[in-house]
Motif scaffolding. Structure first.
Motif, PDB file in Angstrom:
ATOM      1  N   SER A  33      27.733  56.005  87.231  1.00 36.37           N
ATOM      2  CA  SER A  33      26.897  56.667  88.229  1.00 36.37           C
ATOM      3  C   SER A  33      25.622  55.854  88.450  1.00 36.37           C
ATOM      4  O   SER A  33      25.136  55.180  87.534  1.00 36.37           O
ATOM      5  CB  SER A  33      26.570  58.100  87.796  1.00 36.37           C
ATOM      6  N   GLY A  34      25.124  55.891  89.677  1.00 33.95           N
ATOM      7  CA  GLY A  34      23.915  55.142  90.031  1.00 33.95           C
ATOM      8  C   GLY A  34      24.165  53.656  90.239  1.00 33.95           C
ATOM      9  O   GLY A  34      23.217  52.884  90.377  1.00 33.95           O
ATOM     10  N   HIS A  35      25.435  53.242  90.219  1.00 36.94           N
ATOM     11  CA  HIS A  35      25.752  51.822  90.382  1.00 36.94           C
ATOM     12  C   HIS A  35      26.569  51.574  91.647  1.00 36.94           C
ATOM     13  O   HIS A  35      27.282  52.456  92.116  1.00 36.94           O
ATOM     14  CB  HIS A  35      26.547  51.317  89.176  1.00 36.94           C
ATOM     15  N   GLN A  36      26.466  50.355  92.147  1.00 36.05           N
ATOM     16  CA  GLN A  36      27.339  49.907  93.228  1.00 36.05           C
ATOM     17  C   GLN A  36      28.334  48.921  92.652  1.00 36.05           C
ATOM     18  O   GLN A  36      27.996  48.143  91.744  1.00 36.05           O
ATOM     19  CB  GLN A  36      26.518  49.189  94.302  1.00 36.05           C
ATOM     20  N   LEU A  37      29.554  48.914  93.191  1.00 37.64           N
ATOM     21  CA  LEU A  37      30.570  47.971  92.723  1.00 37.64           C
ATOM     22  C   LEU A  37      30.449  46.665  93.509  1.00 37.64           C
ATOM     23  O   LEU A  37      30.136  46.674  94.695  1.00 37.64           O
ATOM     24  CB  LEU A  37      31.970  48.571  92.896  1.00 37.64           C
ATOM     25  N   ALA A  38      30.711  45.558  92.830  1.00 39.22           N
ATOM     26  CA  ALA A  38      30.679  44.225  93.462  1.00 39.22           C
ATOM     27  C   ALA A  38      32.042  43.580  93.250  1.00 39.22           C
ATOM     28  O   ALA A  38      32.550  43.571  92.127  1.00 39.22           O
ATOM     29  CB  ALA A  38      29.588  43.378  92.803  1.00 39.22           C
ATOM     30  N   PHE A  39      32.662  43.082  94.317  1.00 39.88           N
ATOM     31  CA  PHE A  39      34.013  42.506  94.237  1.00 39.88           C
ATOM     32  C   PHE A  39      34.001  41.042  94.666  1.00 39.88           C
ATOM     33  O   PHE A  39      33.247  40.665  95.561  1.00 39.88           O
ATOM     34  CB  PHE A  39      34.971  43.245  95.189  1.00 39.88           C
ATOM     35  N   SER A  40      34.880  40.260  94.078  1.00 42.41           N
ATOM     36  CA  SER A  40      35.050  38.885  94.538  1.00 42.41           C
ATOM     37  C   SER A  40      36.451  38.401  94.186  1.00 42.41           C
ATOM     38  O   SER A  40      37.077  38.940  93.275  1.00 42.41           O
ATOM     39  CB  SER A  40      33.999  37.993  93.873  1.00 42.41           C
ATOM     40  N   ALA A  41      36.941  37.408  94.898  1.00 38.17           N
ATOM     41  CA  ALA A  41      38.260  36.832  94.601  1.00 38.17           C
ATOM     42  C   ALA A  41      38.161  35.317  94.683  1.00 38.17           C
ATOM     43  O   ALA A  41      37.428  34.778  95.512  1.00 38.17           O
ATOM     44  CB  ALA A  41      39.294  37.337  95.606  1.00 38.17           C
ATOM     45  N   ASP A  42      38.861  34.641  93.805  1.00 40.79           N
ATOM     46  CA  ASP A  42      38.906  33.180  93.798  1.00 40.79           C
ATOM     47  C   ASP A  42      40.282  32.739  93.358  1.00 40.79           C
ATOM     48  O   ASP A  42      40.846  33.297  92.417  1.00 40.79           O
ATOM     49  CB  ASP A  42      37.863  32.619  92.821  1.00 40.79           C
ATOM     50  N   MET A  43      40.804  31.743  94.026  1.00 36.62           N
ATOM     51  CA  MET A  43      42.170  31.303  93.777  1.00 36.62           C
ATOM     52  C   MET A  43      42.147  29.853  93.306  1.00 36.62           C
ATOM     53  O   MET A  43      41.375  29.050  93.828  1.00 36.62           O
ATOM     54  CB  MET A  43      42.919  31.419  95.104  1.00 36.62           C
ATOM     55  N   LEU A  44      42.980  29.513  92.327  1.00 35.66           N
ATOM     56  CA  LEU A  44      43.111  28.116  91.888  1.00 35.66           C
ATOM     57  C   LEU A  44      44.537  27.645  92.169  1.00 35.66           C
ATOM     58  O   LEU A  44      45.500  28.256  91.706  1.00 35.66           O
ATOM     59  CB  LEU A  44      42.813  27.977  90.389  1.00 35.66           C
ATOM     60  N   VAL A  45      44.656  26.572  92.914  1.00 32.41           N
ATOM     61  CA  VAL A  45      45.963  26.051  93.331  1.00 32.41           C
ATOM     62  C   VAL A  45      46.178  24.677  92.696  1.00 32.41           C
ATOM     63  O   VAL A  45      45.281  23.821  92.779  1.00 32.41           O
ATOM     64  CB  VAL A  45      46.017  25.940  94.878  1.00 32.41           C
ATOM     65  N   GLU A  46      47.349  24.488  92.088  1.00 32.06           N
ATOM     66  CA  GLU A  46      47.639  23.193  91.455  1.00 32.06           C
ATOM     67  C   GLU A  46      47.605  22.077  92.495  1.00 32.06           C
ATOM     68  O   GLU A  46      48.142  22.231  93.593  1.00 32.06           O
ATOM     69  CB  GLU A  46      49.020  23.218  90.782  1.00 32.06           C
ATOM     70  N   GLY A  47      46.967  20.957  92.125  1.00 34.41           N
ATOM     71  CA  GLY A  47      46.893  19.816  93.028  1.00 34.41           C
ATOM     72  C   GLY A  47      45.666  19.890  93.933  1.00 34.41           C
ATOM     73  O   GLY A  47      45.213  18.887  94.469  1.00 34.41           O
ATOM     74  N   ARG A  48      45.156  21.108  94.101  1.00 32.06           N
ATOM     75  CA  ARG A  48      43.975  21.293  94.940  1.00 32.06           C
ATOM     76  C   ARG A  48      42.744  21.517  94.058  1.00 32.06           C
ATOM     77  O   ARG A  48      41.709  20.916  94.240  1.00 32.06           O
ATOM     78  CB  ARG A  48      44.212  22.515  95.844  1.00 32.06           C
ATOM     79  N   HIS A  49      42.872  22.432  93.093  1.00 31.70           N
ATOM     80  CA  HIS A  49      41.733  22.785  92.237  1.00 31.70           C
ATOM     81  C   HIS A  49      41.871  22.258  90.825  1.00 31.70           C
ATOM     82  O   HIS A  49      40.923  22.270  90.063  1.00 31.70           O
ATOM     83  CB  HIS A  49      41.573  24.300  92.172  1.00 31.70           C
ATOM     84  N   PHE A  50      43.072  21.906  90.428  1.00 36.81           N
ATOM     85  CA  PHE A  50      43.238  21.357  89.078  1.00 36.81           C
ATOM     86  C   PHE A  50      44.425  20.404  89.068  1.00 36.81           C
ATOM     87  O   PHE A  50      45.314  20.476  89.938  1.00 36.81           O
ATOM     88  CB  PHE A  50      43.404  22.474  88.038  1.00 36.81           C
ATOM     89  N   LEU A  51      44.417  19.503  88.074  1.00 31.49           N
ATOM     90  CA  LEU A  51      45.493  18.513  87.946  1.00 31.49           C
ATOM     91  C   LEU A  51      46.612  19.121  87.103  1.00 31.49           C
ATOM     92  O   LEU A  51      46.358  19.952  86.230  1.00 31.49           O
ATOM     93  CB  LEU A  51      44.938  17.256  87.263  1.00 31.49           C
ATOM     94  N   PRO A  52      47.864  18.727  87.360  1.00 27.12           N
ATOM     95  CA  PRO A  52      48.998  19.294  86.626  1.00 27.12           C
ATOM     96  C   PRO A  52      48.880  19.071  85.107  1.00 27.12           C
ATOM     97  O   PRO A  52      49.472  19.805  84.326  1.00 27.12           O
ATOM     98  CB  PRO A  52      50.213  18.528  87.170  1.00 27.12           C
ATOM     99  N   THR A  53      48.074  18.060  84.706  1.00 28.15           N
ATOM    100  CA  THR A  53      47.962  17.722  83.280  1.00 28.15           C
ATOM    101  C   THR A  53      46.936  18.587  82.541  1.00 28.15           C
ATOM    102  O   THR A  53      46.743  18.410  81.350  1.00 28.15           O
ATOM    103  CB  THR A  53      47.495  16.265  83.140  1.00 28.15           C
ATOM    104  N   VAL A  54      46.260  19.481  83.237  1.00 24.68           N
ATOM    105  CA  VAL A  54      45.159  20.222  82.589  1.00 24.68           C
ATOM    106  C   VAL A  54      45.687  21.093  81.445  1.00 24.68           C
ATOM    107  O   VAL A  54      46.792  21.647  81.505  1.00 24.68           O
ATOM    108  CB  VAL A  54      44.381  21.071  83.633  1.00 24.68           C
TER     109      VAL A  54
END
Ligand code: ADP
Ligand code: MG
Length: 319
Positions: A33-54
């Motif tokens: 009570s007395g609070h507001q909710l905060a939402f967020s989303a983030d996506m990690l895609v292989e080859g785009r955000h990380f290397l296959p070897t991670v």
């Protein structure tokens, strides 16, 4: 191993705050009570955000860290998250490492996994996170005022340097490469600092696409400009990486390198003692790098104190 065994074995933990957690069609959550909710989303895609070897443990950490960083940027307290996974196969060793990295960070922040989705396909990790703030206390991008001091947390540029080394554009001593790589693969979301800055910072964003680009979002939303002292930002790389990095590349990495997950924020000069207190309280270094102006332009002041003409680019997936 089937889909439901996989969820049960690697992702189901006893619910501690959720009314209904993993296993039903929806998770059910009672907001404070007395609070507001905060939402967020983030996506990690292989080859785009990380290397296959991670390392899968690092990937589990990073998937949640980038989402926690968004909550930190709004001054929100992490509460719960949903995990949507697309996996090429049910690789037990990979799932073991991934879930350990994920849960280690989730436990550190008391942020509970309450559901998600699992499907077969190219490796893709999408997290939706939820936090809360006392009503009216979220820190937005739109509150910067001319005359505010401009600050960043922690270190900048090391993740970008690691990427440049991976691409073969720079060669680094092994120990330097290892610490830069750890910054890229295992970022530290500045959650405690974000919360400590509630009521102090006028505007804030996290640095995922580079300092200049993310500061640019604050300036646009607040309809102000900024001056950055280059002499204040150059030393922000980890000392060992800075010494191994050519000067021009260091400046590029610090100003426009992505993946740092530090916070950029501004506050009234009258609040400088409170900013220092928030930094000390949260155990996070904070550096003043310039100020907000009413010019609607972003100006870099060089070592001679004069505006620089060099241009920098921030990351954009579609440009
Ligand atoms: P539905 O058939 O209703 O779509 P699912 O079969 O997709 O539900 O999922 C069953 C339960 O497992 C749900 O409670 C869902 O939230 C949870 N779940 C599925 N995948 C994950 C995951 N990767 N992490 C956590 N919970 C998951
Ligand atoms: Mg479903």
């Amino acid at each position: 191993m089937g889909e439901f065994d996989l969820i049960e074995r690697f992702f189901k933990r006893p619910a501690f705050r959720a009314d209904v957690g993993i296993g039903d069609d929806c998770a059910v959550w009672s907001p404070r009570s007395g609070h507001q909710l905060a939402f967020s989303a983030d996506m990690l895609v292989e080859g785009r955000h990380f290397l296959p070897t991670v390392n899968p443990r690092h990937l589990g950490h990073k998937s949640l860290a980038v989402n926690l960083s968004d909550l930190a940027a709004c001054g929100a307290t992490p509460q719960a998250f949903l995990l949507s996974l697309s996996l090429p196969r049910a690789d037990e060793a990979w799932l073991d490492g991934f879930s350990q990295g994920l849960f280690q960070l989730s436990e550190l922040h008391g942020c509970e996994l309450i559901g998600g989705d699992t499907t077969q396909g190219p490796l893709n990790i999408a997290i939706t996170i939820m936090g809360d703030t006392p009503r009216g206390q979220s820190i937005l991008r739109s509150g910067a005022k001319a005359g505010d001091d401009l600050y960043v947390s922690g270190h900048l540029g090391d993740a970008c340097l690691a990427l440049e080394a991976f691409r073969g554009k720079v060669s680094l001593p092994q120990a330097v490469f290892d610490s830069a790589r750890l910054r890229m693969e295992c970022p530290t979301p500045r959650v405690a600092l974000g919360q400590a800055l509630r009521g102090i910072a006028n505007a804030m964003a996290d640095i995922s696409d580079g300092l200049l680009g993310d500061l640019g979002h604050i300036l646009k939303a607040s309809q102000v400009g900024a001056e950055i002292d280059v002499s204040a930002v150059t030393p922000l790389m980890l000392t060992e990486t800075l010494w191994s990095c050519p000067h021009d590349l260091a400046l590029d990495c610090v100003l426009s390198g992505g993946d740092d997950y530090e916070l950029v924020f501004c506050a009234s000069p009258f609040a400088c003692a409170q900013v220092q207190h928030a930094a000390n309280y949260s155990g996070t270094p904070v550096t003043r790098i310039g100020r907000i102006t009413d010019s609607q332009r972003l100006v870099l002041l060089g070592f001679d104190g004069l505006p620089m003409t060099k241009s920098f680019h921030s990351f954009d997936h579609f440009s």
